[in-house]
Design an enzyme around this catalytic site. Structure first.
Site, PDB file in Angstrom:
ATOM      1  N   CYS A 152     -14.544  95.440 -20.041  1.00 41.42           N
ATOM      2  CA  CYS A 152     -13.469  95.412 -20.890  1.00 41.42           C
ATOM      3  C   CYS A 152     -13.535  93.755 -21.732  1.00 41.42           C
ATOM      4  O   CYS A 152     -13.418  93.808 -22.862  1.00 41.42           O
ATOM      5  CB  CYS A 152     -11.942  95.672 -20.184  1.00 41.42           C
ATOM      6  SG  CYS A 152     -11.932  94.894 -18.574  1.00 41.42           S
TER       7      CYS A 152
HETATM    8  N1  LIG Z   1      -9.588  99.686 -15.535  1.00 43.01           N
HETATM    9  C1  LIG Z   1     -10.155  99.271 -16.613  1.00 43.01           C
HETATM   10  O1  LIG Z   1      -9.543  98.663 -17.494  1.00 43.01           O
HETATM   11  C2  LIG Z   1     -11.640  99.238 -16.755  1.00 43.01           C
HETATM   12  C3  LIG Z   1     -12.270  98.799 -17.970  1.00 43.01           C
HETATM   13  C4  LIG Z   1     -13.651  98.671 -18.029  1.00 43.01           C
HETATM   14  C5  LIG Z   1     -14.562  99.344 -17.062  1.00 43.01           C
HETATM   15  N2  LIG Z   1     -13.923  99.474 -15.936  1.00 43.01           N
HETATM   16  C6  LIG Z   1     -14.601  99.959 -14.856  1.00 43.01           C
HETATM   17  O2  LIG Z   1     -14.732 101.438 -14.654  1.00 43.01           O
HETATM   18  C7  LIG Z   1     -14.872 101.820 -13.477  1.00 43.01           C
HETATM   19  C8  LIG Z   1     -13.515 102.545 -12.758  1.00 43.01           C
HETATM   20  O3  LIG Z   1     -12.342 101.622 -13.032  1.00 43.01           O
HETATM   21  P1  LIG Z   1     -11.078 102.099 -12.618  1.00 43.01           P
HETATM   22  O4  LIG Z   1     -10.219 100.999 -13.309  1.00 43.01           O
HETATM   23  O5  LIG Z   1     -10.883 103.533 -13.326  1.00 43.01           O
HETATM   24  O6  LIG Z   1     -11.130 102.166 -11.001  1.00 43.01           O
HETATM   25  P2  LIG Z   1     -10.096 103.179 -10.160  1.00 43.01           P
HETATM   26  O7  LIG Z   1      -8.842 103.490 -10.935  1.00 43.01           O
HETATM   27  O8  LIG Z   1     -10.114 102.345  -8.903  1.00 43.01           O
HETATM   28  O9  LIG Z   1     -11.134 104.344 -10.139  1.00 43.01           O
HETATM   29  C9  LIG Z   1     -12.108 104.404  -9.432  1.00 43.01           C
HETATM   30  C10 LIG Z   1     -12.382 105.849  -9.024  1.00 43.01           C
HETATM   31  O10 LIG Z   1     -13.816 105.939  -8.495  1.00 43.01           O
HETATM   32  C11 LIG Z   1     -13.893 106.823  -7.630  1.00 43.01           C
HETATM   33  N3  LIG Z   1     -14.529 106.370  -6.475  1.00 43.01           N
HETATM   34  C12 LIG Z   1     -14.438 105.300  -5.530  1.00 43.01           C
HETATM   35  N4  LIG Z   1     -15.335 104.881  -4.743  1.00 43.01           N
HETATM   36  C13 LIG Z   1     -16.306 105.882  -5.041  1.00 43.01           C
HETATM   37  C14 LIG Z   1     -17.644 105.828  -4.532  1.00 43.01           C
HETATM   38  N5  LIG Z   1     -18.175 105.129  -3.613  1.00 43.01           N
HETATM   39  N6  LIG Z   1     -18.489 106.938  -5.311  1.00 43.01           N
HETATM   40  C15 LIG Z   1     -17.791 107.675  -6.394  1.00 43.01           C
HETATM   41  N7  LIG Z   1     -16.604 107.618  -6.518  1.00 43.01           N
HETATM   42  C16 LIG Z   1     -15.910 106.663  -6.217  1.00 43.01           C
HETATM   43  C17 LIG Z   1     -12.339 107.097  -6.900  1.00 43.01           C
HETATM   44  O11 LIG Z   1     -11.864 108.438  -7.016  1.00 43.01           O
HETATM   45  P3  LIG Z   1     -11.932 109.346  -5.845  1.00 43.01           P
HETATM   46  O12 LIG Z   1     -11.324 108.647  -4.583  1.00 43.01           O
HETATM   47  O13 LIG Z   1     -11.043 110.574  -6.103  1.00 43.01           O
HETATM   48  O14 LIG Z   1     -13.548 109.878  -5.499  1.00 43.01           O
HETATM   49  C18 LIG Z   1     -11.418 106.188  -8.070  1.00 43.01           C
HETATM   50  O15 LIG Z   1     -10.603 107.032  -8.474  1.00 43.01           O
HETATM   51  C19 LIG Z   1     -15.149 100.446 -12.679  1.00 43.01           C
HETATM   52  O16 LIG Z   1     -16.556 100.259 -12.405  1.00 43.01           O
HETATM   53  C20 LIG Z   1     -14.461  99.383 -13.298  1.00 43.01           C
HETATM   54  O17 LIG Z   1     -15.169  98.195 -13.384  1.00 43.01           O
HETATM   55  C21 LIG Z   1     -12.624  99.656 -15.845  1.00 43.01           C
END
Ligand SMILES: NC(=O)c1ccc[n+]([C@@H]2O[C@H](COP(=O)([O-])OP(=O)(O)OC[C@H]3O[C@@H](n4cnc5c(N)ncnc54)[C@H](OP(=O)(O)O)[C@@H]3O)[C@@H](O)[C@H]2O)c1
Length: 363
Positions: A152
């Site tokens: 981001c």
């Molecule tokens: N938030 C942002 O603004 C943003 C922006 C750009 C990029 N990102 C990237 O996008 C990714 C997700 O971010 P997020 O903010 O959505 O995080 P989040 O809300 O914590 O969601 C991550 C999801 O991944 C799943 N997960 C956790 N550990 C896992 C594993 N070992 N294997 C497979 N799935 C797993 C979990 O779902 P379950 O428990 O249901 O499996 C969880 O809901 C990250 O890599 C982050 O750096 C985020």
């Protein structure tokens, strides 16, 4: 229809992706992978999805994912996607993959140990993947099977500085960026610092000196610099702050204004705010999601919320000899899921804005 699978579907980036894909006329969500909510529906996790026809969350096998999807998005934490990606490609070499996380972004595998604290076990993927900053890598993404969706902050910073690097108008060792992010940038997992009483009415810096997005930003700005024959590497000072908003990123960046008369006359601009604003408009001409704000306006998070826009504005500070450049994005849309859909569109030969024609939410 493009058959879509999502790993990490229950997180904030995954949820935003589902929201966008539900409005995409060519996408059909076939697999939603979760470890925590197996057997449940999206509406059980996010009440806003009440009544939507979506598959149940499942602990899908790699074979099923590879055979029942045309594209798989990863919206899971750093370090969790690369083993899946390696195996999915070996099961189905024609599958397309977009990692919204960071497992494909850095070209040098050693940087993962240094900045993310883990060994990258599939460095061959890093060589194959294309950095999915759509406006800068349009052609490459069109032909890609494996896309690293940018972070981001990197999206906001690289888009803001790219024209300056491209035209050689900035001292590459002088770049300083302050960034503000809303709380959703930290994901949905609980943590004390993000409890309402801790973060509401509060602002604080974090990730001082060593934020994980620094090598990614330097890597991509260096590629732009090298393309015009500059070998001097970018050395970035980057300080992010968390502010009490749900979504949004605003960056303010600075650098020494490097221009000489010959270059400015080649570019046919005046070395002032109006000249630079025109240069930015020309650089991003035809790029639908980049809006260059005129010299009497500033980018602001409300003006891009819920949309795939990146708003940018630039000033020449004649008093200090520096340039000030600002940009605003929605971290979950242009900073994550929206850009991922933009990349999917290019990878499947669709118009880049399919499913993304969303006006921002001002209120
Ligand atoms: N938030 C942002 O603004 C943003 C922006 C750009 C990029 N990102 C990237 O996008 C990714 C997700 O971010 P997020 O903010 O959505 O995080 P989040 O809300 O914590 O969601 C991550 C999801 O991944 C799943 N997960 C956790 N550990 C896992 C594993 N070992 N294997 C497979 N799935 C797993 C979990 O779902 P379950 O428990 O249901 O499996 C969880 O809901 C990250 O890599 C982050 O750096 C985020």
């Amino acid at each position: 229809m493009i058959r879509v699978g999502i790993v990490g579907a229950t997180g904030y980036a995954g949820e935003e992706l589902i929201r966008l894909l539900l409005g995409h006329e060519k996408a059909l969500i076939t697999k939603l992978v979760s470890r925590t909510f197996v057997g449940q529906f999206m509406e059980d996790v996010y009440p806003s999805y009440f009544g939507y026809d979506l598959p149940r969350f499942e602990k899908a096998s790699k074979v099923e994912l590879a055979s029942e999807c045309d594209v798989v998005f990863f919206a899971s934490p750093s370090g969790t996607a690369w083993p899946w990606i390696r195996d999915l490609i070996s099961i189905n070499p024609r599958i397309k993959i977009i990692d919204i996380g960071s497992d494909l972004r850095l070209k040098d595998p050693l940087l993962y140990k240094e900045w993310y604290g883990y060994e990258h076990g599939a460095p061959e993927l890093l060589l194959k993947s294309v950095y999915g900053l759509t406006e800068l890598n349009f052609e490459k993404i069109t032909n890609a099977g494996l896309v690293a969706n940018p972070g981001c902050y990197p999206t906001a910073v690289i888009l803001a500085f790219a024209p300056l690097l491209h035209f050689g108008l900035i001292g590459v060792d002088s770049i300083i960026v302050n960034a503000l992010t809303g709380i959703s940038g930290a994901g949905r997992a609980l943590s004390q610092g993000y409890h309402f009483p801790e973060c509401n009415e509060n602002m604080k810096a974090y990730g001082l000196l060593r934020h994980r997005h620094v090598p990614e930003i330097e890597q991509e700005l260096n590629i732009i610099g090298k393309a015009i024959g500059r070998d001097e590497p970018v050395c970035l000072s980057f300080t992010p702050h968390v502010v009490p908003l749900n979504r949004g990123i605003l960056i303010t960046g600075y650098g020494d204004f490097r221009w000489d008369k010959a270059k400015v006359s080649d570019l046919n601009i005046k070395p002032d705010t109006l000249g630079l604003t025109q240069l930015y408009k020309d650089f991003y001409h035809g790029k639908k999601f980049i809006r260059i704000r005129p010299a009497d306006q500033v980018p602001q998070t409300k003006a891009v919320a819920g949309s795939n826009y990146c708003d940018i504005s630039i000033r020449a500070d004649e008093r200090t000899g520096r340039i000030l450049v600002m940009s605003a994005i929605d971290n979950l849309v242009k900073g994550a899921a929206g850009q991922a859909v933009q990349n999917m569109n290019l990878m499947f030969g669709e118009p880049e804005d399919t499913g993304l024609n969303l006006a921002p939410l001002w209120l």
